[in-house]
Design an enzyme around this catalytic site. Structure first.
Site, PDB file in Angstrom:
ATOM      1  N   ARG A 105     -62.102   1.621  36.227  1.00 53.43           N
ATOM      2  CA  ARG A 105     -62.844   1.281  35.005  1.00 53.43           C
ATOM      3  C   ARG A 105     -62.094   0.194  34.263  1.00 53.43           C
ATOM      4  O   ARG A 105     -60.925   0.361  33.950  1.00 53.43           O
ATOM      5  CB  ARG A 105     -62.937   2.499  34.080  1.00 53.43           C
ATOM      6  CG  ARG A 105     -63.864   3.540  34.544  1.00 53.43           C
ATOM      7  CD  ARG A 105     -64.358   4.432  33.430  1.00 53.43           C
ATOM      8  NE  ARG A 105     -63.399   4.807  32.405  1.00 53.43           N
ATOM      9  CZ  ARG A 105     -63.700   5.585  31.376  1.00 53.43           C
ATOM     10  NH1 ARG A 105     -64.942   6.041  31.243  1.00 53.43           N
ATOM     11  NH2 ARG A 105     -62.805   5.916  30.487  1.00 53.43           N
ATOM     12  N   THR A 109     -64.342  -2.986  28.927  1.00 51.84           N
ATOM     13  CA  THR A 109     -65.791  -2.786  29.020  1.00 51.84           C
ATOM     14  C   THR A 109     -66.143  -1.364  29.451  1.00 51.84           C
ATOM     15  O   THR A 109     -67.279  -0.933  29.296  1.00 51.84           O
ATOM     16  CB  THR A 109     -66.403  -3.746  30.056  1.00 51.84           C
ATOM     17  OG1 THR A 109     -65.874  -3.398  31.350  1.00 51.84           O
ATOM     18  CG2 THR A 109     -66.087  -5.200  29.761  1.00 51.84           C
ATOM     19  N   ASP A 201     -56.490  11.519  31.496  1.00 56.28           N
ATOM     20  CA  ASP A 201     -56.742  10.597  32.604  1.00 56.28           C
ATOM     21  C   ASP A 201     -56.404  11.292  33.916  1.00 56.28           C
ATOM     22  O   ASP A 201     -55.231  11.554  34.222  1.00 56.28           O
ATOM     23  CB  ASP A 201     -55.880   9.339  32.428  1.00 56.28           C
ATOM     24  CG  ASP A 201     -56.236   8.280  33.459  1.00 56.28           C
ATOM     25  OD1 ASP A 201     -56.165   8.574  34.670  1.00 56.28           O
ATOM     26  OD2 ASP A 201     -56.607   7.157  33.063  1.00 56.28           O
ATOM     27  N   ASP A 204     -53.923   9.526  36.416  1.00 55.81           N
ATOM     28  CA  ASP A 204     -52.538   9.542  35.939  1.00 55.81           C
ATOM     29  C   ASP A 204     -51.932  10.940  36.050  1.00 55.81           C
ATOM     30  O   ASP A 204     -50.754  11.092  36.385  1.00 55.81           O
ATOM     31  CB  ASP A 204     -52.472   9.073  34.478  1.00 55.81           C
ATOM     32  CG  ASP A 204     -52.616   7.560  34.373  1.00 55.81           C
ATOM     33  OD1 ASP A 204     -52.433   6.867  35.396  1.00 55.81           O
ATOM     34  OD2 ASP A 204     -52.922   7.077  33.270  1.00 55.81           O
TER      35      ASP A 204
HETATM   36  C1  PRP Z   1     -61.587   7.506  36.257  1.00 55.95           C
HETATM   37  C2  PRP Z   1     -62.166   8.691  37.006  1.00 55.95           C
HETATM   38  C3  PRP Z   1     -63.515   8.185  37.431  1.00 55.95           C
HETATM   39  C4  PRP Z   1     -63.913   7.319  36.271  1.00 55.95           C
HETATM   40  C5  PRP Z   1     -64.877   8.088  35.422  1.00 55.95           C
HETATM   41  O1  PRP Z   1     -61.095   6.571  37.139  1.00 55.95           O
HETATM   42  O2  PRP Z   1     -61.382   9.113  38.083  1.00 55.95           O
HETATM   43  O3  PRP Z   1     -63.499   7.444  38.633  1.00 55.95           O
HETATM   44  O4  PRP Z   1     -62.713   7.025  35.540  1.00 55.95           O
HETATM   45  O5  PRP Z   1     -65.360   7.298  34.411  1.00 55.95           O
HETATM   46  P1  PRP Z   1     -66.871   6.788  34.348  1.00 55.95           P
HETATM   47  O6  PRP Z   1     -67.745   7.959  34.656  1.00 55.95           O
HETATM   48  O7  PRP Z   1     -66.989   6.324  32.919  1.00 55.95           O
HETATM   49  O8  PRP Z   1     -67.030   5.653  35.326  1.00 55.95           O
HETATM   50  P2  PRP Z   1     -60.197   5.318  36.675  1.00 55.95           P
HETATM   51  O9  PRP Z   1     -61.029   4.125  36.449  1.00 55.95           O
HETATM   52  O10 PRP Z   1     -59.328   5.741  35.535  1.00 55.95           O
HETATM   53  O11 PRP Z   1     -59.351   5.018  37.984  1.00 55.95           O
HETATM   54  P3  PRP Z   1     -58.229   5.872  38.704  1.00 55.95           P
HETATM   55  O12 PRP Z   1     -58.895   7.059  39.353  1.00 55.95           O
HETATM   56  O13 PRP Z   1     -57.688   4.915  39.681  1.00 55.95           O
HETATM   57  O14 PRP Z   1     -57.213   6.303  37.662  1.00 55.95           O
HETATM   58  N1  URA Z   2     -61.549   8.984  33.353  1.00 57.35           N
HETATM   59  C1  URA Z   2     -60.640   9.982  33.230  1.00 57.35           C
HETATM   60  O1  URA Z   2     -59.712  10.091  34.053  1.00 57.35           O
HETATM   61  N2  URA Z   2     -60.786  10.821  32.206  1.00 57.35           N
HETATM   62  C2  URA Z   2     -61.778  10.734  31.314  1.00 57.35           C
HETATM   63  O2  URA Z   2     -61.861  11.573  30.392  1.00 57.35           O
HETATM   64  C3  URA Z   2     -62.705   9.684  31.460  1.00 57.35           C
HETATM   65  C4  URA Z   2     -62.569   8.818  32.495  1.00 57.35           C
END
Ligand code: PRP
Ligand code: URA
Length: 210
Positions: A105, A109, A201, A204
Site C-alpha cells: 500500500r 494514497t 501492521d 511488521d
Molecule cells: C497490508 C496488509 C494488506 C493490506 C491491506 O499490507 O497485509 O495486504 O495492507 O490493506 P488494504 O485492504 O487497504 O489494501 P502492506 O501494504 O502493509 O504490505 P506488507 O504486507 O508488505 O507489510
Molecule cells: N494493513 C495492516 O497491516 N493493518 C491494517 O490495520 C491495515 C492495513
C-alpha cells in the site's frame, strides 16, 4: 452480514486472535498464532470440498472409502503478510501449490502497488485460496483477485484474519462471486486506513520490521 462473507468466530480463534491483537505479543508468538488460526479457518473453508469414492482393503475387509475429489488447490498469499497464513493451510492440504502476489500500500494514497506475481502454470484449473491477514480498504485483495481472474481463475476464495466493514463492502461489491472467510469484522478504519481496533501492521508484526 452478506451470505458471501463467513465469519469464523470459533472460541479458539477468538482467544488466539485476542493475544495477537495485544501490542505486547512479540513476532514469534504472533507468527505461531497466525499459523494456528489459519489451520482452524482452513478447516472451515474446506468444509464443502467434494469427495469421491475409491476402493481399498483394510486389514479386515474390502471397503469403498472417501477421498477429496480431483479438484486441485492453490494457495496465493499477498506479500508480505499473507505469507503468515500459508503454513497453517499447507499443514491441512500439503499437496497444494503456492503462488505469490506482491502488493504494497502506498503510504500516501493507501492504494495497492503491484511488484511481484508468480503463479502455478495451471492456476486457472485450481481452486485458489488468496490469503491476507488484513482486509482494510480492500484495495489489495480486490487487485489480487482481479489479477487472478485476468489469468483465467474462476474459483477463488479469500481468507483474511481481520476485516474493516469498509473493506468487506468494497471487496464484495468488486467480486460478488468470491467467498470471504474472516475471523473478525472490526469497527472501522482510522484516518491512516488502519483497522480499529485491529492489530496494527500485520507485516511488521510477523516479520519484526518495526
Ligand atoms: C497490508 C496488509 C494488506 C493490506 C491491506 O499490507 O497485509 O495486504 O495492507 O490493506 P488494504 O485492504 O487497504 O489494501 P502492506 O501494504 O502493509 O504490505 P506488507 O504486507 O508488505 O507489510
Ligand atoms: N494493513 C495492516 O497491516 N493493518 C491494517 O490495520 C491495515 C492495513
Amino acid at each position: 452480514m452478506d451470505q458471501q462473507v463467513h465469519v469464523i468466530d470459533h472460541p479458539l480463534i477468538q482467544h488466539k486472535l485476542s493475544i495477537m491483537r495485544n501490542e505486547e505479543t512479540g513476532s514469534k508468538d504472533f507468527r505461531q498464532l497466525l499459523t494456528e488460526i489459519s489451520m482452524l479457518m482452513g478447516y472451515e473453508l474446506s468444509r464443502d470440498l467434494e469427495l469421491e469414492d475409491y476402493e481399498i482393503e483394510t486389514p479386515i475387509c474390502h471397503m469403498t472409502a472417501k477421498r477429496i475429489a480431483g479438484r486441485k488447490l492453490a494457495i496465493v498469499p499477498i506479500l508480505r503478510a499473507g505469507m503468515g497464513m500459508v503454513d497453517g493451510l499447507l499443514s491441512l492440504i500439503p499437496v497444494a501449490k503456492v503462488g505469490h502476489i506482491g502488493l504494497y500500500r502506498d503510504e500516501e494514497t493507501h492504494k495497492p502497488v503491484e511488484y511481484f506475481c508468480k503463479l502455478p502454470f495451471d492456476i486457472e484449473e485450481r481452486l485458489v485460496i488468496v490469503t491476507d491477514p488484513m482486509l482494510a480498504t480492500g484495495g489489495s485483495s480486490i487487485d489480487a483477485v482481479t489479477m487472478l481472474k485476468k489469468r483465467g481463475c474462476k474459483r477463488i476464495r479469500l481468507m483474511c484474519l481481520v476485516a474493516a466493514p469498509e473493506g468487506v463492502k468494497a471487496f464484495t461489491e468488486a467480486h460478488p462471486d468470491v467467498e470471504v472467510y474472516v475471523a473478525a469484522v472490526d469497527e472501522k478504519l482510522n484516518e491512516n486506513c488502519y483497522i480499529v481496533p485491529g492489530l496494527g501492521d500485520a507485516g511488521d508484526r510477523i516479520f519484526g520490521t518495526k
